[in-house]
Design a protein around this motif. Structure first.
Motif, PDB file in Angstrom:
ATOM      1  N   GLU A  25       0.922  -1.123   0.144  1.00 25.54           N
ATOM      2  CA  GLU A  25      -0.051  -0.191  -0.076  1.00 25.54           C
ATOM      3  C   GLU A  25       0.773   1.098  -0.075  1.00 25.54           C
ATOM      4  O   GLU A  25       0.260   2.277  -0.314  1.00 25.54           O
ATOM      5  N   VAL A  26       2.158   1.103   0.614  1.00 21.06           N
ATOM      6  CA  VAL A  26       2.993   2.308   0.625  1.00 21.06           C
ATOM      7  C   VAL A  26       4.387   2.034   0.295  1.00 21.06           C
ATOM      8  O   VAL A  26       4.926   0.734   0.764  1.00 21.06           O
ATOM      9  N   VAL A  27       5.012   2.796  -0.312  1.00 20.38           N
ATOM     10  CA  VAL A  27       6.672   2.703  -0.446  1.00 20.38           C
ATOM     11  C   VAL A  27       7.244   3.802   0.199  1.00 20.38           C
ATOM     12  O   VAL A  27       6.719   4.815  -0.078  1.00 20.38           O
ATOM     13  N   PHE A  28       8.581   3.743   0.498  1.00 15.71           N
ATOM     14  CA  PHE A  28       9.473   4.888   0.989  1.00 15.71           C
ATOM     15  C   PHE A  28      10.491   4.828   0.082  1.00 15.71           C
ATOM     16  O   PHE A  28      11.291   3.892  -0.254  1.00 15.71           O
ATOM     17  N   GLY A  29      11.092   6.050   0.066  1.00 16.42           N
ATOM     18  CA  GLY A  29      12.390   6.025  -0.803  1.00 16.42           C
ATOM     19  C   GLY A  29      12.759   7.538  -1.231  1.00 16.42           C
ATOM     20  O   GLY A  29      12.116   8.521  -1.033  1.00 16.42           O
ATOM     21  N   VAL A  30      13.819   7.455  -1.958  1.00 18.60           N
ATOM     22  CA  VAL A  30      14.447   8.668  -2.711  1.00 18.60           C
ATOM     23  C   VAL A  30      14.574   8.523  -4.166  1.00 18.60           C
ATOM     24  O   VAL A  30      15.050   7.446  -4.581  1.00 18.60           O
ATOM     25  N   VAL A  31      13.940   9.231  -4.785  1.00 15.89           N
ATOM     26  CA  VAL A  31      13.776   9.128  -6.275  1.00 15.89           C
ATOM     27  C   VAL A  31      15.614   9.452  -6.753  1.00 15.89           C
ATOM     28  O   VAL A  31      16.228  10.333  -6.299  1.00 15.89           O
ATOM     29  N   SER A  32      15.734   8.884  -7.942  1.00 13.36           N
ATOM     30  CA  SER A  32      17.025   8.818  -8.456  1.00 13.36           C
ATOM     31  C   SER A  32      17.107   8.697  -9.953  1.00 13.36           C
ATOM     32  O   SER A  32      16.171   7.976 -10.649  1.00 13.36           O
ATOM     33  N   ILE A  33      18.158   8.951 -10.618  1.00 14.07           N
ATOM     34  CA  ILE A  33      18.377   8.667 -12.069  1.00 14.07           C
ATOM     35  C   ILE A  33      18.365   7.280 -12.331  1.00 14.07           C
ATOM     36  O   ILE A  33      18.131   6.681 -13.291  1.00 14.07           O
ATOM     37  N   HIS A  34      18.871   6.227 -10.993  1.00 11.70           N
ATOM     38  CA  HIS A  34      18.900   5.011 -11.222  1.00 11.70           C
ATOM     39  C   HIS A  34      17.542   4.255 -10.750  1.00 11.70           C
ATOM     40  O   HIS A  34      17.402   2.848 -10.387  1.00 11.70           O
ATOM     41  N   LEU A 104      14.449  -2.295  -2.957  1.00 12.70           N
ATOM     42  CA  LEU A 104      14.543  -2.066  -4.306  1.00 12.70           C
ATOM     43  C   LEU A 104      15.873  -1.222  -4.540  1.00 12.70           C
ATOM     44  O   LEU A 104      15.624   0.119  -4.318  1.00 12.70           O
ATOM     45  N   THR A 105      16.795  -1.623  -5.335  1.00  7.79           N
ATOM     46  CA  THR A 105      17.641  -0.447  -5.719  1.00  7.79           C
ATOM     47  C   THR A 105      18.024  -0.601  -7.120  1.00  7.79           C
ATOM     48  O   THR A 105      18.172  -1.542  -7.539  1.00  7.79           O
ATOM     49  N   GLY A 106      18.469   0.444  -7.609  1.00  9.19           N
ATOM     50  CA  GLY A 106      18.834   0.481  -8.869  1.00  9.19           C
ATOM     51  C   GLY A 106      20.560  -0.288  -9.056  1.00  9.19           C
ATOM     52  O   GLY A 106      20.947  -0.367  -7.975  1.00  9.19           O
ATOM     53  N   GLU A 107      20.922  -0.100 -10.269  1.00  7.68           N
ATOM     54  CA  GLU A 107      22.380  -0.568 -10.537  1.00  7.68           C
ATOM     55  C   GLU A 107      22.728   0.086 -11.712  1.00  7.68           C
ATOM     56  O   GLU A 107      21.977   0.583 -12.452  1.00  7.68           O
ATOM     57  N   VAL A 108      24.161   0.235 -11.890  1.00  7.42           N
ATOM     58  CA  VAL A 108      24.550   0.701 -12.971  1.00  7.42           C
ATOM     59  C   VAL A 108      24.112  -0.177 -14.326  1.00  7.42           C
ATOM     60  O   VAL A 108      23.688  -1.174 -14.243  1.00  7.42           O
ATOM     61  N   SER A 109      24.249   0.331 -15.559  1.00  3.64           N
ATOM     62  CA  SER A 109      23.948  -0.093 -16.665  1.00  3.64           C
ATOM     63  C   SER A 109      24.532  -1.402 -16.839  1.00  3.64           C
ATOM     64  O   SER A 109      25.634  -1.764 -16.453  1.00  3.64           O
ATOM     65  N   SER A 110      23.962  -2.204 -17.416  1.00  3.50           N
ATOM     66  CA  SER A 110      24.214  -3.997 -17.429  1.00  3.50           C
ATOM     67  C   SER A 110      25.486  -4.014 -18.005  1.00  3.50           C
ATOM     68  O   SER A 110      26.441  -4.852 -17.524  1.00  3.50           O
ATOM     69  N   LYS A 111      25.810  -3.359 -19.002  1.00  2.00           N
ATOM     70  CA  LYS A 111      27.334  -3.691 -19.771  1.00  2.00           C
ATOM     71  C   LYS A 111      28.359  -3.069 -18.894  1.00  2.00           C
ATOM     72  O   LYS A 111      29.536  -3.302 -19.319  1.00  2.00           O
ATOM     73  N   PRO A 170      19.529  -3.396 -12.660  1.00  4.31           N
ATOM     74  CA  PRO A 170      20.385  -2.450 -13.599  1.00  4.31           C
ATOM     75  C   PRO A 170      19.435  -1.130 -14.072  1.00  4.31           C
ATOM     76  O   PRO A 170      18.360  -1.792 -14.749  1.00  4.31           O
ATOM     77  N   ILE A 171      19.727  -0.106 -14.445  1.00  7.41           N
ATOM     78  CA  ILE A 171      19.222   0.819 -14.853  1.00  7.41           C
ATOM     79  C   ILE A 171      18.444   0.578 -16.318  1.00  7.41           C
ATOM     80  O   ILE A 171      17.444   0.999 -16.484  1.00  7.41           O
ATOM     81  N   ASP A 172      19.322   0.153 -17.204  1.00  9.29           N
ATOM     82  CA  ASP A 172      19.099  -0.175 -18.380  1.00  9.29           C
ATOM     83  C   ASP A 172      17.811  -1.207 -18.514  1.00  9.29           C
ATOM     84  O   ASP A 172      16.949  -1.256 -19.596  1.00  9.29           O
TER      85      ASP A 172
END
Length: 561
Positions: A25-34, A104-111, A170-172
């Motif tokens: 019902e709810v998520v907590f976090g900080v928005v980012s480019i990733h 849930l966390t981003g990661e750099v582009s897979s390549k 990964p972000i891509d």
């Protein structure tokens, strides 16, 4: 993203769909480019509330507090590298408490993964970092598997022994177009749930005990087994000790409830003379057992959902693996069928010990005895009390303030300071209709003070009770006892009232128990973010200084190993 006017289904959509499927019902976090594709998918889906923290550390604590106060899955979304690292300490706390949290966390582009080429936010080995602070950590390695991997992570986090699980994407991959696959867990035969089998020798041991002790931990709370535990205590006449995490396992006004006093001398003596210990979902932490100097009886039945709990800190004679609720219910049925009769003399002795240890502690409080009594009188029985690591919380907030229901007592299981504010914000988010009160000290509070505006932005009527002694009070006392001197414990703090008001809180500074009670009543009534700053110098000292957990000062004195 659309093709021929149709919205394409992406990895981010699959992630959000699985959150919805799990009832989030709810998520907590900080928005980012990733993580921006996930946030956009949340916006488009529309049913999940997004709480914007001011840092990843606070976001993870909020998800933890939300999960503890509701019993639901907490979800935190962070960025990559340093963003994920900021959340690590708070995830350690969730791990220590066994809280179901999905990170849930981003990661750099897979390549670029593992290349060290300096892709923005890159971390040398983020997956290992997350694995070190969580129950488990996953990496999405193929976008098409997003739904399955998210579902697996949620199942892992919410399956006993519960704990935080991290998933990096990964972000891509997040904006990759994938099939909208329908995945269902199908069993050929649906078996009816079978009640646990309680070995006859276990039932016989419990029925024969004349001086039993139950030690209840956080596993009772997470298994929703409070009623079953209370019934077991009443059937057997057992004394009930609770860990810090186990507060609320049994109403603390129950005459057989010893409470969170395991390392007190009278309780140690009661344990030593006991003929049976039944431990339920408890870790036997070092700071709660005087570093395992509390003696347990030879006959010890351990009930736990974690294989590794058995014989980890105290030897057992019988281990029952599984959820506490089902096991206790089955055991109670066996005992009821045998018409077990409690030892009346022992029950009277337990009541006497209960009253004696509370009286001993009250004698150390000085003016703060009126604080605890005033709080309990003013606050509703179902109020949620969150405690950061500070002298008043450790001494009386965690012991003398009675807790009557599960999930209304929250404290830092891992012992880290400063996590109380965001944890309380998460708890209040999950229980908007409840009164939520945070007890914190001025030193620890500054670690996450930036999360205060979240209360105003999200209309959370949190009450902060800030005990201000211009420093790290616990460490001052430990240093005095260990060395006879102090270092690095005095702090210059802001004007907390002015600071709170600038962030949209109602705030007052008080210097007496009477002022405190009046201001607490006003804060409960107004249902707005509020702060009460307790001037501890004006109130005066406790009758006996708090020197930390039993044996704390001795641990730091010079000695040969």
């Amino acid at each position: 993203m659309t093709t021929n006017g149709q919205m394409e289904f992406t990895t981010a959509d699959a992630v959000v769909a699985e959150l919805v499927r799990a009832g989030v019902e709810v998520v907590f976090g900080v928005v980012s480019i990733h993580n921006m594709p996930i946030y956009d998918a949340l916006l488009r889906e529309g049913s999940i509330r997004i709480v914007c923290s001011r840092g990843e550390s606070g976001a993870a604590n909020m998800a933890d507090g939300y999960a503890r106060s509701t019993g639901k899955l907490g979800v935190v979304i962070t960025s990559t590298g340093s963003g994920a690292g900021n959340a690590a300490g708070s995830l350690v706390e969730a791990w220590a408490a066994g809280t179901p949290v999905l990170h849930l966390t981003g990661e750099v582009s897979s390549k670029y993964l593992g290349t060290g080429r300096g892709y923005i936010h890159e971390c040398k080995d983020q997956l290992s970092m997350m694995n070190g602070c969580c129950k488990e950590a996953y990496r999405l390695r193929k976008p098409e598997q997003a739904a399955a991997v998210v579902r697996q992570a949620i199942q892992n986090a919410t399956t006993a022994p519960r704990g935080p699980v991290s998933l990096e994407i990964p972000i891509d991959f997040q904006s990759a177009i994938i099939p909208n696959s329908v995945i269902e867990a199908v069993q050929a035969v649906t078996a009816q749930e079978v009640a646990p089998h309680i070995p006859a020798e276990v039932t016989k041991l419990v029925a024969a005990a004349r001086r039993p002790v139950i030690w209840a931990g956080g596993g009772v709370i997470s298994s929703e087994a409070s009623a079953e535990l209370t019934k077991l205590a009443e059937l057997t006449g057992a004394a009930v000790i609770t860990s810090q995490s186990g507060k609320g396992s049994i109403p603390e006004d129950h005459p057989q409830c010893i409470g969170h006093f395991a390392a007190y001398e009278d309780v140690k003596a009661l344990l030593k003379q006991s003929d049976l210990l039944i431990s339920v979902g408890v870790r036997f932490r070092g700071n709660e057992t005087a570093n395992w100097k509390v003696t347990a009886p030879e006959a010890h039945i351990s009930i736990d959902a974690d294989w590794s709990a058995f014989n980890r800190n105290y030897e057992i004679t019988h281990g029952l693996l599984g959820e506490a609720k089902a096991i206790l219910n089955a055991l109670n049925e066996e005992l009821a069928a045998q018409s077990v009769t409690p030892n009346a003399e022992y029950v009277t002795e337990v009541k006497s010990v209960r009253e004696k240890i509370r009286g001993i502690l009250r004698d150390t409080l000085g003016p703060y005895e009126k604080f605890v009594d005033g709080m309990r009188k003013v606050l509703p029985k179902d109020a949620i009390l969150v405690r950061d690591v500070t002298v008043p919380a450790n001494v009386w907030g965690s012991r003398l303030f009675e807790i009557y229901e599960p999930r209304t007592s929250i404290h830092a299981s891992g012992g880290g300071i400063g996590q109380g504010l965001p944890t309380a914000l998460g708890a209040q988010t999950g229980q908007l209709d409840r009164v939520v009160v945070l007890m914190a000290g001025d030193g620890g509070y500054m670690l996450n003070v930036g999360e205060m505006p979240v209360a105003v932005q999200e209309n959370l009527p949190l009450i902060v009770v800030l005990f201000d002694d211009q420093g790290y009070g616990v460490l001052r006392n430990i240093q005095d006892a260990a060395y006879g001197r102090q270092v690095a414990v005095d702090l210059v703090s802001p004007d907390f009232v002015m600071m709170a008001k600038s962030m949209g809180f109602e705030a007052e500074r008080i210097g007496s128990p009477e002022e405190f009670v009046a201001e607490l009543e006003a804060a409960v009534a107004r249902r707005k973010p509020s702060m009460i700053v307790v001037d501890m110098n004006a109130v005066g000292p406790m009758a006996k200084p708090f020197g930390g957990p039993p044996g704390a000062a001795d641990s730091f004195k010079p000695k040969k190993l």
